[in-house]
Design a protein around this motif. Structure first.
Motif, short mmCIF file in Angstrom:
data_model
loop_
_atom_site.label_atom_id
_atom_site.label_comp_id
_atom_site.label_asym_id
_atom_site.label_seq_id
_atom_site.Cartn_x
_atom_site.Cartn_y
_atom_site.Cartn_z
N ALA A 1 -6.48 -5.58 8.03
CA ALA A 1 -6.43 -4.54 7.00
C ALA A 1 -6.77 -3.18 7.61
N ARG A 2 -7.72 -3.14 8.51
CA ARG A 2 -8.08 -1.88 9.16
C ARG A 2 -6.92 -1.32 9.98
N GLN A 3 -6.14 -2.20 10.58
CA GLN A 3 -4.99 -1.77 11.38
C GLN A 3 -3.84 -1.26 10.51
N LEU A 4 -3.63 -1.90 9.38
CA LEU A 4 -2.46 -1.60 8.56
C LEU A 4 -2.69 -0.53 7.50
N GLN A 5 -3.93 -0.30 7.13
CA GLN A 5 -4.24 0.57 6.00
C GLN A 5 -3.78 2.01 6.18
N ALA A 6 -4.10 2.66 7.28
CA ALA A 6 -3.76 4.07 7.46
C ALA A 6 -2.25 4.32 7.48
N PRO A 7 -1.47 3.56 8.27
CA PRO A 7 -0.02 3.80 8.22
C PRO A 7 0.58 3.51 6.84
N ALA A 8 0.07 2.49 6.17
CA ALA A 8 0.58 2.16 4.83
C ALA A 8 0.25 3.26 3.85
N LEU A 9 -0.94 3.83 3.94
CA LEU A 9 -1.33 4.91 3.04
C LEU A 9 -0.47 6.15 3.28
N VAL B 1 -1.19 1.39 -4.49
CA VAL B 1 -0.13 0.60 -3.86
C VAL B 1 -0.65 -0.10 -2.61
N VAL B 2 -1.39 0.60 -1.78
CA VAL B 2 -1.93 0.00 -0.56
C VAL B 2 -2.91 -1.12 -0.91
N GLN B 3 -3.73 -0.90 -1.92
CA GLN B 3 -4.67 -1.94 -2.35
C GLN B 3 -3.93 -3.20 -2.81
N ILE B 4 -2.88 -3.01 -3.60
CA ILE B 4 -2.09 -4.14 -4.07
C ILE B 4 -1.43 -4.85 -2.88
N ALA B 5 -0.89 -4.06 -1.95
CA ALA B 5 -0.23 -4.64 -0.78
C ALA B 5 -1.22 -5.45 0.06
N ARG C 1 5.18 -3.25 5.80
CA ARG C 1 5.78 -1.97 5.42
C ARG C 1 6.80 -2.19 4.31
N ARG C 2 7.59 -3.26 4.41
CA ARG C 2 8.58 -3.56 3.37
C ARG C 2 7.89 -3.84 2.04
N MET C 3 6.74 -4.52 2.09
CA MET C 3 5.97 -4.80 0.88
C MET C 3 5.51 -3.48 0.24
N VAL C 4 5.02 -2.55 1.07
CA VAL C 4 4.55 -1.26 0.57
C VAL C 4 5.72 -0.47 -0.04
N ILE C 5 6.85 -0.48 0.64
CA ILE C 5 8.04 0.24 0.13
C ILE C 5 8.44 -0.32 -1.24
N ASN C 6 8.50 -1.64 -1.35
CA ASN C 6 8.89 -2.25 -2.63
C ASN C 6 7.91 -1.88 -3.74
N LEU C 7 6.62 -1.89 -3.42
CA LEU C 7 5.62 -1.52 -4.42
C LEU C 7 5.77 -0.05 -4.82
N CYS C 8 6.07 0.81 -3.85
CA CYS C 8 6.29 2.23 -4.17
C CYS C 8 7.50 2.40 -5.07
N LEU C 9 8.57 1.71 -4.75
CA LEU C 9 9.77 1.79 -5.59
C LEU C 9 9.48 1.28 -7.00
N ASP C 10 8.75 0.18 -7.10
CA ASP C 10 8.37 -0.35 -8.41
C ASP C 10 7.54 0.67 -9.18
N ARG C 11 6.60 1.30 -8.50
CA ARG C 11 5.72 2.29 -9.12
C ARG C 11 6.54 3.47 -9.62
N ARG C 12 7.50 3.93 -8.80
CA ARG C 12 8.33 5.09 -9.19
C ARG C 12 9.21 4.75 -10.39
N ARG C 13 9.68 3.51 -10.47
CA ARG C 13 10.52 3.11 -11.61
C ARG C 13 9.67 3.02 -12.88
N ALA C 14 8.42 2.64 -12.74
CA ALA C 14 7.57 2.36 -13.90
C ALA C 14 6.99 3.61 -14.55
N ILE C 15 6.90 4.71 -13.81
CA ILE C 15 6.27 5.89 -14.37
C ILE C 15 7.22 7.08 -14.36
N ARG C 16 6.98 7.98 -15.24
CA ARG C 16 7.71 9.24 -15.28
C ARG C 16 6.88 10.29 -14.53
#
Length: 180
Positions: A23-31, A47-51, A74-89
């Protein structure tokens, strides 16, 4: 086997220390990726927390034969970001309603930089989410077209088209915002 794949195997067996290390390795690039994609620090942190939670719970699903862990995550983070963007205005937080004076030595240059960054951020927020992801991965993360195509489940030619359309739309939006 890569070090990250070894850590994933340990995580799949419930090793919390391995999870903390990974998690320490992946957190900063994912954020960074989530922040550039969502343009909202709180949403990016969510999103990073969920990922990371999914990394823990779905560790057994990772197959090192299908690719590297960083790409899978990274693909997981991208999908979560896309889901988040679809869900909110899009709604700007109250903090963005006005800019505070900068303590920088050159207030005029800082003002111009802030205006340009603000216009660019606003234009990026209006882009199609797939175009925005392609721009972030290409310019922000430095990935190649082939790598982006792999991340976005498309072809390098399609990525080239996404980037071209995104650049044209950004140019048009930035030109429009200058004339207003």
């Amino acid at each position: 086997m890569a070090a990250s794949a070894v850590l994933m195997a340990r995580i799949a067996q419930g090793d919390a220390a391995a999870f903390t290390q990974l998690a320490r390795q992946l957190q900063a690039p994912a954020l960074r990726l989530a922040l550039r994609t969502l343009n909202d620090r709180a949403a990016a942190e969510d999103v990073v927390q969920i990922a990371l939670t999914r990394l823990w719970t779905d560790a057994a699903r990772f197959d090192p034969a299908r690719g590297v862990l960083e790409g899978w995550f990274r693909r997981m983070v991208i999908n979560l970001c896309l889901d988040r963007r679809r869900a909110i205005r899009a709604v700007l937080p109250i903090e963005d309603a006005h800019d505070l004076a900068s303590a920088a030595p050159d207030p005029l240059a800082a003002s111009i930089d802030n205006d340009q960054r603000s216009r660019l951020d606003a234009a990026m927020a209006r882009l199609n989410p797939r175009q925005r992801i392609a721009l972030v991965l290409f310019h922000g993360e430095g990935l190649t077209m082939a790598e982006i195509a792999g991340e976005m489940d498309t072809t390098p030619k399609a990525v080239e088209g996404l980037l071209g359309r995104a650049r044209m739309e950004l140019k048009m939006m930035l030109t429009e915002s200058q004339t207003l």
